[in-house]
Design a protein around this motif. Structure first.
Motif, PDB file in Angstrom:
ATOM      1  N   THR A  57       0.826  -1.215   0.000  1.00 41.95           N
ATOM      2  CA  THR A  57       0.000   0.000   0.000  1.00 41.95           C
ATOM      3  C   THR A  57       0.852   1.253   0.000  1.00 41.95           C
ATOM      4  O   THR A  57       0.575   2.217  -0.727  1.00 41.95           O
ATOM      5  CB  THR A  57      -0.923   0.001   1.239  1.00 41.95           C
ATOM      6  OG1 THR A  57      -1.752  -1.156   1.218  1.00 41.95           O
ATOM      7  CG2 THR A  57      -1.804   1.234   1.246  1.00 41.95           C
ATOM      8  N   GLN A  61       0.943   4.109  -2.909  1.00 44.28           N
ATOM      9  CA  GLN A  61       0.653   5.511  -2.646  1.00 44.28           C
ATOM     10  C   GLN A  61       1.837   6.400  -3.002  1.00 44.28           C
ATOM     11  O   GLN A  61       1.660   7.527  -3.473  1.00 44.28           O
ATOM     12  CB  GLN A  61       0.265   5.697  -1.176  1.00 44.28           C
ATOM     13  CG  GLN A  61      -1.059   5.063  -0.803  1.00 44.28           C
ATOM     14  CD  GLN A  61      -1.544   5.481   0.569  1.00 44.28           C
ATOM     15  OE1 GLN A  61      -0.961   6.339   1.215  1.00 44.28           O
ATOM     16  NE2 GLN A  61      -2.623   4.866   1.024  1.00 44.28           N
ATOM     17  N   HIS A  68      -3.819  10.930  -4.607  1.00 41.95           N
ATOM     18  CA  HIS A  68      -4.187  11.067  -3.192  1.00 41.95           C
ATOM     19  C   HIS A  68      -5.539  11.771  -3.085  1.00 41.95           C
ATOM     20  O   HIS A  68      -5.848  12.680  -3.867  1.00 41.95           O
ATOM     21  CB  HIS A  68      -3.114  11.874  -2.456  1.00 41.95           C
ATOM     22  CG  HIS A  68      -3.261  11.844  -0.968  1.00 41.95           C
ATOM     23  ND1 HIS A  68      -4.172  12.643  -0.293  1.00 41.95           N
ATOM     24  CD2 HIS A  68      -2.626  11.110  -0.016  1.00 41.95           C
ATOM     25  CE1 HIS A  68      -4.081  12.402   0.991  1.00 41.95           C
ATOM     26  NE2 HIS A  68      -3.154  11.479   1.195  1.00 41.95           N
TER      27      HIS A  68
END
Length: 477
Positions: A57, A61, A68
């Motif tokens: 994860t 990201q 985001h």
């Protein structure tokens, strides 16, 4: 394989030959020992899977910062704003098209009339300089009319018709002082608040706790024996009561010997150690508000909030420090709890506390005349200042109170009954006096039982001078 012992299996509770699991110190029969090991293996595998999932994860990201949710929120604002601008622009264009067409038509009609006059003049061959000038002036006038729309203009409104957007980054709850270890302060303090005889009007009466805002312009003072919290700005003639001030009592608009205050940024509220009522209260930072009880049945002395929003409080009766998630009544014991004493896992009348960026907890172990540091998760503390009995030597303290710790681990402590403020660098066997230490008195270079300490962002030092009923500011040299 571990040696078998006749005892009770932890799983089936039967007394039989059992084997010790070294990791958990429990005994299991042969059958359940394998089952227990498999369970531990499965749990460990689950933790590894969780770790791998979290790493995946994080990597996703990291490589997709533009996706985001907050970036998406900005993108949406941009699209909505552009759409609104385009909509208003189109409405303005439509409202302008018809007047422009009507204006052009009027000029065209006049030009057609002039054209007929020119044709007539050419047929009659009645041309002279006067007629030529007449036609030239008419054409100039029509040109001016064409280029100027009468009674129509574009006006830009001063007020915005789209919402403004900005990125707001919440500052950390904790402000770790960045004071250099060789810093020096002016030895004569400036009295900012109080300094008169004790009273309950414009004076302070045994002030105890202090909170200074980031720029040092506003002070919040626990005016202990006046049972109130006072807000004091540098340009004010007198203070403003923002909590309590309605006499000593236990109603929600009253306080009893408030000793400490911290600022909760998330709710713009003060959290107050209401010591006389054995409770901790939250009070909105408005003069017309009442408080609410957060925690009851605690002999608190000092409070602090860490960067994760946890509230810490010292308990002078139980000789311990507890922690809560604000709004949750469930407490966690983080220091002490082993009875009153002077062992490294004990405290004796803990007063002021401090939490650094590593979540280590510092506490003024007052009756033991020392400052203790408890690293997060430790079972006992380390002596970082004092600890050599009560005295006024540079390696001693006398009933210490307020503490601050800078980014280098240097401890600043209000050495209360020695009427001085001391600095103990990390690992030092003794400290040095930074202000006070000239005997108890009322002069600018003297203190009388200093308790609370604070720094502003310019590293000026603020001291709650308890028995002089005043707040002293020492400017950094």
């Amino acid at each position: 394989m571990a040696r078998a012992t006749t005892t009770t299996c932890f799983t089936c509770r039967r007394s039989n030959a059992a084997y010790l699991c070294v990791n958990c110190s429990q005994y299991f029969c042969f059958a359940h020992l394998e089952e227990h090991r498999q369970l531990i293996e499965d749990q460990f595998n689950s933790i590894e899977d969780h770790r791998n999932s979290l790493l995946q994860t994080l990597n996703e990201q990291k490589s997709n910062v533009s996706k985001h949710p907050l970036i998406q929120q900005i993108n949406k604002w941009e699209c909505d704003s552009i759409h609104r601008i385009q909509q208003v622009a189109e409405e303005s264009r439509q409202s302008l098209v018809q007047p422009i067409e009507r204006h052009i038509h009027k000029v065209l009609v006049k030009l057609n009339e002039l054209t007929e006059q020119l044709k007539q003049t050419r047929r009659e061959k009645d041309i002279n300089e006067t007629i030529l000038q007449k036609y030239e002036d008419a054409l100039k006038q029509l040109t001016k009319e064409l280029n100027k729309l009468r009674n129509i203009s574009i006006r830009e409104e001063i007020s915005s018709f789209i919402t403004k957007i900005s990125v707001v980054t919440l500052s950390p709850q904790l402000s770790i002082p960045t004071v250099p270890n060789d810093a020096k302060w002016m030895q004569k303090g400036i009295t900012l608040v109080g300094g008169n005889e004790s009273g309950n009007q414009l004076q302070l009466y045994h002030p105890n706790g202090l909170y200074v805002d980031d720029n040092g312009e506003t002070l919040y003072i626990a005016d202990c024996f006046n049972h109130r919290v006072v807000k004091w700005q540098h340009d004010m003639v007198c203070g403003q009561v923002i909590a309590g001030g309605n006499g000593q009592g236990n109603e929600n608009n009253q306080l009893s010997y408030p000793r400490s205050i911290v600022f909760e940024k998330e709710t713009d509220s003060l959290i107050i150690c209401d010591a006389g009522n054995r409770r901790i209260m939250r009070w909105p930072r408005r003069s017309d508000a009442n408080g609410e009880i957060l925690i009851s049945d605690i002999d608190c002395w000092d409070l602090i909030i860490d960067n994760d929003g946890y509230l810490y409080a010292s308990d002078v009766k139980k000789n311990e420090v507890k922690r809560w998630k604000i709004g949750d009544i469930n407490e966690t014991l983080v220091i002490g709890g082993n009875g009153r004493g002077k062992a490294l896992n004990q405290l004796h009348f803990p007063t002021y506390i401090y939490v650094d960026q590593d979540y280590s907890i510092y506490v003024s172990d007052s009756e033991n005349h020392r400052i203790m540091k408890w690293i997060k998760g430790a079972k006992e503390g380390l002596v970082v200042a004092g600890g050599n009995g009560r005295g006024n030597g540079l390696n001693q303290l006398s009933f210490p109170r307020g503490i601050l710790v800078n980014q280098l681990g240097t401890v600043y402590v209000a050495d209360t009954f020695n009427h001085r403020v001391m600095r103990w660098t990390k690992g030092a066997s003794q400290g040095d006096v930074i202000v006070g230490g000239k005997g108890n008195g009322t002069q600018a270079h003297q203190l009388n039982l200093p308790v609370g300490l604070s720094f502003d962002h310019q590293n000026n030092l603020y001291v709650v001078d308890n028995h002089n009923h005043r707040i002293q500011k020492y400017n950094i040299e």
